[in-house]
Design an enzyme around this catalytic site. Structure first.
Site, PDB file in Angstrom:
ATOM      1  N   GLY A   6      20.219 -15.763 -24.870  1.00  0.00           N
ATOM      2  CA  GLY A   6      19.627 -16.445 -26.181  1.00  0.00           C
ATOM      3  C   GLY A   6      18.451 -15.490 -26.592  1.00  0.00           C
ATOM      4  N   GLY A  49      18.757 -11.889 -26.878  1.00  0.00           N
ATOM      5  CA  GLY A  49      19.052 -10.755 -27.391  1.00  0.00           C
ATOM      6  C   GLY A  49      18.951  -9.523 -26.023  1.00  0.00           C
ATOM      7  N   SER A  60      21.313  -8.252 -24.105  1.00  0.00           N
ATOM      8  CA  SER A  60      22.468  -7.189 -24.049  1.00  0.00           C
ATOM      9  C   SER A  60      22.231  -6.223 -25.309  1.00  0.00           C
ATOM     10  CB  SER A  60      23.874  -7.929 -24.036  1.00  0.00           C
ATOM     11  OG  SER A  60      23.840  -8.573 -25.251  1.00  0.00           O
ATOM     12  N   ALA A  61      21.649  -6.875 -26.409  1.00  0.00           N
ATOM     13  CA  ALA A  61      21.318  -5.985 -27.559  1.00  0.00           C
ATOM     14  C   ALA A  61      20.258  -5.013 -27.314  1.00  0.00           C
ATOM     15  CB  ALA A  61      21.113  -6.720 -28.962  1.00  0.00           C
ATOM     16  N   ALA A  62      19.210  -5.445 -26.568  1.00  0.00           N
ATOM     17  CA  ALA A  62      18.044  -4.855 -26.181  1.00  0.00           C
ATOM     18  C   ALA A  62      18.361  -3.552 -25.053  1.00  0.00           C
ATOM     19  CB  ALA A  62      16.999  -5.664 -25.687  1.00  0.00           C
ATOM     20  N   ASP A 100      21.969  -9.464 -33.246  1.00  0.00           N
ATOM     21  CA  ASP A 100      21.128  -9.314 -32.150  1.00  0.00           C
ATOM     22  C   ASP A 100      20.843  -7.727 -32.226  1.00  0.00           C
ATOM     23  OD1 ASP A 100      21.945 -11.828 -31.460  1.00  0.00           O
ATOM     24  OD2 ASP A 100      22.353 -11.469 -29.405  1.00  0.00           O
TER      25      ASP A 100
HETATM   26  C1  MEV Z   1      24.371 -15.018 -30.344  1.00  0.00           C
HETATM   27  O1  MEV Z   1      22.814 -14.323 -30.258  1.00  0.00           O
HETATM   28  C2  MEV Z   1      24.447 -15.607 -31.444  1.00  0.00           C
HETATM   29  C3  MEV Z   1      25.796 -16.009 -32.063  1.00  0.00           C
HETATM   30  O2  MEV Z   1      26.020 -16.553 -33.390  1.00  0.00           O
HETATM   31  C4  MEV Z   1      26.850 -14.994 -31.602  1.00  0.00           C
HETATM   32  C5  MEV Z   1      26.801 -13.722 -32.724  1.00  0.00           C
HETATM   33  O3  MEV Z   1      26.213 -13.986 -33.741  1.00  0.00           O
HETATM   34  O4  MEV Z   1      27.440 -12.705 -32.370  1.00  0.00           O
HETATM   35  C6  MEV Z   1      26.264 -17.386 -30.979  1.00  0.00           C
END
Ligand code: MEV
Length: 309
Positions: free
Chosen positions: A96, A98, A100-102, A143
């Site tokens: 929740g 981010g 993995s994006a970080a 993200d």
């Molecule tokens: C994930 O942080 C948010 C979702 O909307 C998935 C996405 O946007 O790829 C659940």
């Protein structure tokens, strides 16, 4: 040696709906992951990021797929390779926020400097998205966009495959509390489940989307006017829609109740849901402390940070 940052993020409006091309609102948070790349006599990956217990184990395969994609992209060999990648920073890895994006952003930035590629932020964002895709299916891209560019944005995924629509919003710093359920969740699985529910009853999902679009439009207007009272009420309304699509859970609801009982202006899950983090809008220091203390007293870990600025 090169060391670089990827920011964490908080989605204020629109998780799950953005997957279907609806707009969302998100902000980077100051907590970040760093990647350091050094010479070594073999390939090494050292993950020193702080974590919610069990997060790295749950995400082991996803992290491995992301790393493989990044190594392939930058032509780095695992066998006979000669770099040590060390991850650190103050972003506590959990669903929740981010994480993995970080990870993807910080490693892409670090290789960009080490290999003297001269990639700009748009190009780093593409690499980070590619790694996100390798890790978890078909993410919207919100993200990695927050992680690379920072700041406060509206985001709309281009479902046709072209560039996503991103608008930067100018917002003064606003305090929030993020409450951590301690549950690690797989985005891909939850997104797939929402898709199944949608396909089972398209008319029902269309109705919820309509409500969401109205919520979003009012939220953008309220944010532009710095009407945080209205933003909070709209966050509550967004949470109700997230409940209806089945992505909340008992622990998230408990944290939301604690936030509301302690006068947070709005509270909702953020990101994937069914665990991970929730976000409470607490637009001054005293309120932020009060809400964070109540969550801690109930046994939850919290992150106190600001959005905007
Ligand atoms: C994930 O942080 C948010 C979702 O909307 C998935 C996405 O946007 O790829 C659940």
């Amino acid at each position: 040696m090169s060391s670089h940052k990827g920011f964490g993020k908080v989605i204020l409006f629109g998780e799950h709906f953005i997957v279907y091309g609806l707009p969302g609102i998100a902000s980077a948070i100051s907590d970040h992951t760093t990647a350091t790349i050094e010479d070594s006599d073999r390939f090494e990956f050292i993950d020193n990021r702080p974590e919610t217990p069990g997060y790295k184990q749950t995400k082991k395969e996803e992290i491995g797929r992301q790393l493989d994609a990044l190594l392939r992209h930058f032509n780095i060999l695992r066998e006979g390779g000669s770099v040590r990648i060390t991850l650190g920073g103050n972003l506590v890895c959990a669903s929740g926020v981010g994480a993995s994006a970080a990870l993807a952003t910080s490693i892409a930035r670090a290789f960009n400097e080490r290999l003297k590629l001269g990639l700009d932020d748009d190009e780093i964002n593409k690499v980070a998205y590619m790694a996100e895709e390798a890790g978890s299916g078909k993410p919207s891209g919100i993200d990695n966009t927050c992680s690379v560019f920072g700041g406060f944005i509206t985001f709309r995924k281009n479902l046709a495959g072209g560039p996503n629509k991103i608008e930067k919003l100018k917002v003064r710093p606003v305090e929030i509390v993020m409450g951590n359920t301690g549950i690690s969740q797989e985005t891909k699985l939850v997104v797939e489940d929402v898709k199944r529910r949608k396909e089972a009853d398209e008319a029902w999902f269309e109705g919820i989307k309509k409500d969401y679009v109205d919520t979003y439009a009012k939220a953008v207007d309220a944010i532009k006017k710095s009407d945080w009272n209205a933003v909070g009420r709209l966050m509550d309304r967004n949470q109700e829609l997230l409940r209806q699509i089945g992505v909340s859970c008992d622990e998230l609801e408990k944290l939301i109740r604690i936030a509301k009982d302690n006068c947070a202006w709005g509270a909702k899950l953020t990101g994937t849901g069914r665990g991970g983090y929730m976000v409470a809008l607490t637009p001054w220091k005293g309120l932020q402390e009060k809400v964070a203390a109540a969550m801690k007293a109930a046994g939850f870990e919290v992150l106190k940070t600001t959005i905007g600025g």
